[in-house]
Design a protein around this motif. Structure first.
Motif, PDB file in Angstrom:
ATOM      1  N   GLY A 663     -11.341  10.427  57.959  1.00  0.00           N
ATOM      2  CA  GLY A 663     -11.188   9.206  57.178  1.00  0.00           C
ATOM      3  C   GLY A 663     -10.091   9.335  56.138  1.00  0.00           C
ATOM      4  N   HIS A 664      -9.494   8.202  55.766  1.00  0.00           N
ATOM      5  CA  HIS A 664      -8.470   8.154  54.714  1.00  0.00           C
ATOM      6  C   HIS A 664      -8.656   6.902  53.875  1.00  0.00           C
ATOM      7  CE1 HIS A 664      -6.171  11.484  56.399  1.00  0.00           C
ATOM      8  NE2 HIS A 664      -6.185  10.873  57.595  1.00  0.00           N
ATOM      9  N   CYS A 704      -3.320   8.945  49.082  1.00  0.00           N
ATOM     10  CA  CYS A 704      -4.610   8.848  49.756  1.00  0.00           C
ATOM     11  C   CYS A 704      -5.727   9.069  48.742  1.00  0.00           C
ATOM     12  CB  CYS A 704      -4.696   9.892  50.881  1.00  0.00           C
ATOM     13  SG  CYS A 704      -6.237   9.826  51.785  1.00  0.00           S
ATOM     14  N   THR A 706      -8.931   9.798  49.513  1.00  0.00           N
ATOM     15  CA  THR A 706     -10.086  10.448  50.135  1.00  0.00           C
ATOM     16  C   THR A 706     -10.176  11.916  49.738  1.00  0.00           C
ATOM     17  OG1 THR A 706     -10.015   8.945  52.004  1.00  0.00           O
ATOM     18  CG2 THR A 706     -11.125  11.054  52.370  1.00  0.00           C
ATOM     19  N   HIS A 712      -5.328  16.067  51.097  1.00  0.00           N
ATOM     20  CA  HIS A 712      -4.696  14.868  51.666  1.00  0.00           C
ATOM     21  C   HIS A 712      -3.306  14.642  51.082  1.00  0.00           C
ATOM     22  CE1 HIS A 712      -8.059  12.907  54.001  1.00  0.00           C
ATOM     23  NE2 HIS A 712      -8.694  13.939  53.397  1.00  0.00           N
ATOM     24  N   MET A 717       0.245  12.696  52.101  1.00  0.00           N
ATOM     25  CA  MET A 717      -0.180  11.307  52.001  1.00  0.00           C
ATOM     26  C   MET A 717       0.095  10.737  50.600  1.00  0.00           C
ATOM     27  SD  MET A 717      -3.502  11.230  54.482  1.00  0.00           S
ATOM     28  CE  MET A 717      -3.194   9.585  55.112  1.00  0.00           C
TER      29      MET A 717
END
Ligand SMILES: [Cu+2]
Length: 872
Positions: A663-664, A704, A706, A712, A717
């Motif tokens: 998931g992100h 990101c 998450t 991440h 990201m």
């Protein structure tokens, strides 16, 4: 109207009969031997190599500071006595002043040549002291004296002495680098003006009021006294204004001042023209030479005025510089020749018969000499190709040397006569003056001999000994401008064949001399020379050899790095990165077909609502030369796409999670909203709409959202949102540089995560790829303005963004301007803590290679490094 007396000294002219009785002959003789010696040395210096900076500087200063200054001090004292009807000053003190002056000059010349600032300073102090004492005598003389019609002329001499003191202090500031690069141009222009137009120009002008009618053999015009006062107010006041304006860098004052000076010269010239009568002059030779000299003064100040009025101060150095030889020969040398032709026989002869004989010697062949000299000056003055300028120099030099030969003959002849007189009358000789003369000659000859040998032997190639990195060749572009050498430091592996491609982008001339190595000739603006240093095995220094330039900061270090690992690759090494990262070679080549990520900021699309779709995914990219790494990306790149808009714009971002394995989420720092829903993590295949209004300007991070965010973000990201501040001006180039760390290895692996936690990245990067802009520089033209948006994406490190060779005039950090171009201050670094952003602006002063770095050198040497290549 016409005085039949060929020696009209009774009231207004030189010299009163008492001069001879007092034995001043021997003093004049000694002084003029000193003058002649300085002239001989100046001719020698001028005839060595015109391209040698110190030789050119020496030639000018030997002539002006040595010969002209000695002549002016001797004659101004002599004439002041005559015109003020003052008692003669004490001879021993006069001799001491002259000796001090000449010793000071020798000290200054030696100090500048040998680069001994302390000696230069001591010489300046002695020079200023001697001239100050001279000024004191002139002032005292005026107080006690009866004064005559020509009393105001003494004021010219006083003003001139003050001008020399100012000129000497300015010269000291320049020669010892105390002026600093920022003020150098203005101070140099002020120095040239105050010495040429003040110290030389004012006494010449003043003396002509008296000397001109005397030489013509006519009575002085009735209004001479009044006009002389008026002309001094115009020229002296004008010059003071101009010098103050130039020192302060305020051009209107300089133009106004020189305009005043020009008007003064014109008023004087008009008076002199009206004095001419249709009858033979007492010395036609002297009259013609003085007239020609005055003509060149008029030409000089008019050209000066036009140049000052037409061009900014920073660009006119070379124009004024080429005016100096014209005034030197046209005005100073010619006035000296003309005046001495008339005056030497008067002061050196013991009777009318001898005077006529001496004058006949000095006037020999005067008409052809006059023509040759002035033809030479015309050739010098006109912007003609090289050979014709040299011809002009040779013609002027030949005419000057011819007079010098005649003058030396007269001096020798008088010396013989004087010795005979002395033997008869038992007059003491003057060991102090002669001693000074000999000392000055020996010092300056030593300087000249050493100088001509030292700088010419370098050639254009330096031999080197074989070293570890033999076989690799590096060419470094070097620019000279603004009293700086860029780059100021060049690092090479030992044994590299180093070439410096040296370009002068400055309005004034510079050269580059490598320690124990070759040097370029003087380079005019835009000229380039390649210096071949051969194999470099040890550290060297390089500098501009113009007097004062090295002291003002025109130096460069060539540093040898003894690193065999990088030597073998043939590139500039980053040994720390290579060592720390298990073989990451940032100077290796990127794979074929690799493209750098553009740093250009795309203009904001029109409209106030921007819809973007961002796909989260895994992508393999080349993050360093030859190093491929799987990254977690937004929109297929790390950093993700840059969003650009203005205050008030709405961004509607649709995040799509294309990543099959995790998931992100996403977090836009530019928006202000409750995080709960838009920043939630979405699972593979899901999408969410993230809508925010950019209420505030700034350079914002998105990333990101998450957990664990360290991983991440550390895997790529992140991205930038640029919201322009209102009223942001258009610039020639606008770049976005997102800084980050690079952690190699399998994303999410224990090894990689450990490096993230310990903050030991394998490299640092701008826009996701280490060293990409070092190998593919950003391209800009000289004089263009660029804006660099910088965002520190981290995940852990901030940045100290610095651009080598420039100063930021605008700094915008975290929503506010720290600095704007209209402020006096400059900025060197934009410091951003992790996740902060801002921009800086600068203009590139000239062609060259300007590195931009994170000034934390661990980061810079391990990838946070790029280049702006600036072309003409
Ligand atoms: Cu993520």
């Amino acid at each position: 109207m016409y005085s039949k007396n060929h020696d009209p000294g009774a009231g207004d002219g030189p010299p009163p009969s008492r001069f001879k009785a007092s034995g001043l002959r021997s003093r004049h003789l000694a002084a003029h031997v000193v003058v002649a010696v300085w002239v001989v040395l100046a001719l020698l210096a001028a005839s060595t190599q015109q391209t040698l900076p110190v030789a050119r500087w020496l030639a000018i200063h030997l002539f002006l500071l040595g010969a002209a200054t000695t002549a002016i001090v001797v004659w101004s004292e002599h004439f002041a006595v005559a015109m003020l009807h003052a008692p003669l000053p004490d001879r021993r003190w006069s001799n001491a002043r002259l000796a001090g002056l000449n010793t000071g000059v020798a000290g200054v010349l030696t100090g500048v040549w040998a680069d001994l600032p302390v000696l230069t300073g001591a010489g300046c102090v002695l020079l200023v002291t001697a001239v100050g004492a001279h000024l004191g005598v002139l002032v005292r003389m005026g107080r006690g004296a009866l004064g005559g019609r020509l009393a105001p002329i003494a004021d010219y001499y006083r003003a001139a002495a003050a001008a020399l003191i100012i000129g000497a202090v300015l010269g000291w500031l320049l020669a010892t680098g105390k002026a600093g690069p920022g003020h150098y141009t203005g101070l140099k222009l002020a120095h040239v003006h105050v010495t040429l137009l003040g110290w030389i120009g004012l006494p010449v002008l003043g003396t002509l009021f008296m000397l001109w009618p005397t030489v013509l053999g006519v009575r002085m015009a009735e209004n001479t006294t009044r006009l002389a006062r008026r002309v001094l107010a115009l020229t002296g006041g004008g010059l003071l204004t101009a010098v103050a304006g130039l020192t302060a860098g305020w051009r209107p004052a300089a133009v106004l001042g020189i305009a005043g000076y020009t008007v003064g010269v014109a008023v004087a010239a008009q008076l002199f023209a009206r004095t001419v009568r249709r009858r033979p002059a007492i010395s036609a030779a002297a009259a013609w030479m003085l007239a020609a000299a005055a003509g060149w003064l008029v030409v000089g100040v008019v050209v000066d005025l036009v140049v000052l009025a037409a061009r900014p101060l920073g660009e006119i150095q070379d124009d004024i510089g080429s005016l100096v030889p014209v005034l030197l020969v046209g005005l100073v040398a010619q006035v000296l020749i003309g005046a001495l032709t008339y005056l030497l026989p008067i002061v050196l002869a013991s009777g009318p018969k001898e005077r006529a004989a001496l004058r006949a010697v000095l006037e020999r062949g005067w008409a052809p000499r006059l023509v040759v000299l002035n033809l030479g000056i015309v050739l010098l003055a006109l912007p003609l190709p090289g050979p014709l300028g040299t011809v002009g120099m040779l013609l002027a030099g030949a005419a000057g040397a011819a007079f010098l030969a005649l003058a030396l003959r007269v001096l020798v002849r008088s010396a013989r006569g004087l010795l005979q007189d002395a033997d008869k009358a038992g007059v003491a000789r003057r060991p102090a003056v002669w001693g000074t003369a000999v000392g000055a000659v020996v010092t300056v000859l030593a300087v000249l001999v050493a100088n001509s040998g030292g700088d010419t032997s370098g050639g254009t190639s330096a031999a080197g000994t074989a070293g570890a990195g033999a076989g690799t060749t590096r060419t470094v572009a070097v620019t000279l401008a603004d009293m700086r050498i860029r780059p100021a430091r060049v690092e090479v592996a030992a044994g590299t064949d180093l070439r410096l491609k040296v370009t002068n982008t400055d309005a004034q001339r510079h050269d580059l001399k490598v320690e124990d190595g070759p040097s370029t000739p003087m380079l005019a603006k835009g000229h380039t020379r390649v210096l071949d240093l051969g194999q470099v095995t040890e550290d060297r220094e390089a500098w501009c050899t113009l007097p004062g330039h090295k002291a003002a900061g025109m130096t460069m270090d060539i540093v040898v790095k003894d690193d065999t690992a990088t030597v073998s690759s043939g590139h500039e090494g980053h040994p720390s990165a290579a060592a720390d990262s298990g073989g990451l070679d940032l100077s290796a080549d990127f794979s074929s077909g690799w493209q750098p990520r553009t740093a250009d900021l795309t203009p904001a699309p029109g409209g106030t609502v921007h819809k973007v779709e961002l796909h989260a995914a895994h992508t393999t990219v080349e993050v360093a030369p030859g190093v491929k790494q799987q990254m977690w990306t937004f929109g297929g790149t790390a950093p993700g796409p840059t969003l650009h808009g203005k205050v008030g714009d709405v961004f509607e971002v649709t995040l799509v999670n294309d990543d099959p394995s995790m998931g992100h989420g996403i977090d836009f720092h530019a928006g202000s909203l409750a995080p709960d829903r838009p920043m939630r993590t979405i699972q593979p295949g899901e999408r969410l709409v993230y809508r925010f209004r950019a209420e505030k300007a700034g350079a914002w991070l998105y990333h990101c959202s998450t957990a664990p965010m360290l991983q991440h973000m550390g895997n790529g990201m992140y991205g930038a949102v640029i919201i322009d501040p209102p009223g942001l001006k258009k610039v020639d180039h606008e770049y976005v540089l997102v800084s980050s760390e690079l952690y190699l290895g399998t994303p999410g692996s224990t090894a990689q995560v450990t490096k993230m936690r310990q903050n030991t990245p394998d490299a640092w990067a701008f826009d996701g790829i280490a060293n990409q802009y070092t190998q593919r520089p950003l391209n800009v033209k000289a004089g263009e303005r660029a804006r660099f948006w910088v965002i520190a994406a981290g995940p852990s490190d901030g940045i100290a963004f610095h651009l080598v060779g420039t100063v930021f005039d605008t700094v915008y950090k975290e929503g506010a301007y720290l600095l704007k171009p209209d402020q006096a201050g400059g900025s060197q670094v934009l410091d951003l803590a992790t996740a902060q952003g801002g921009f800086v602006e600068t203009t590139f002063p000239g062609a060259g290679h300007y590195a931009f770095v994170d000034h934390d050198m661990r980061h810079a040497e391990a990838g946070a490094h790029g280049m702006v290549e600036v072309s003409e």
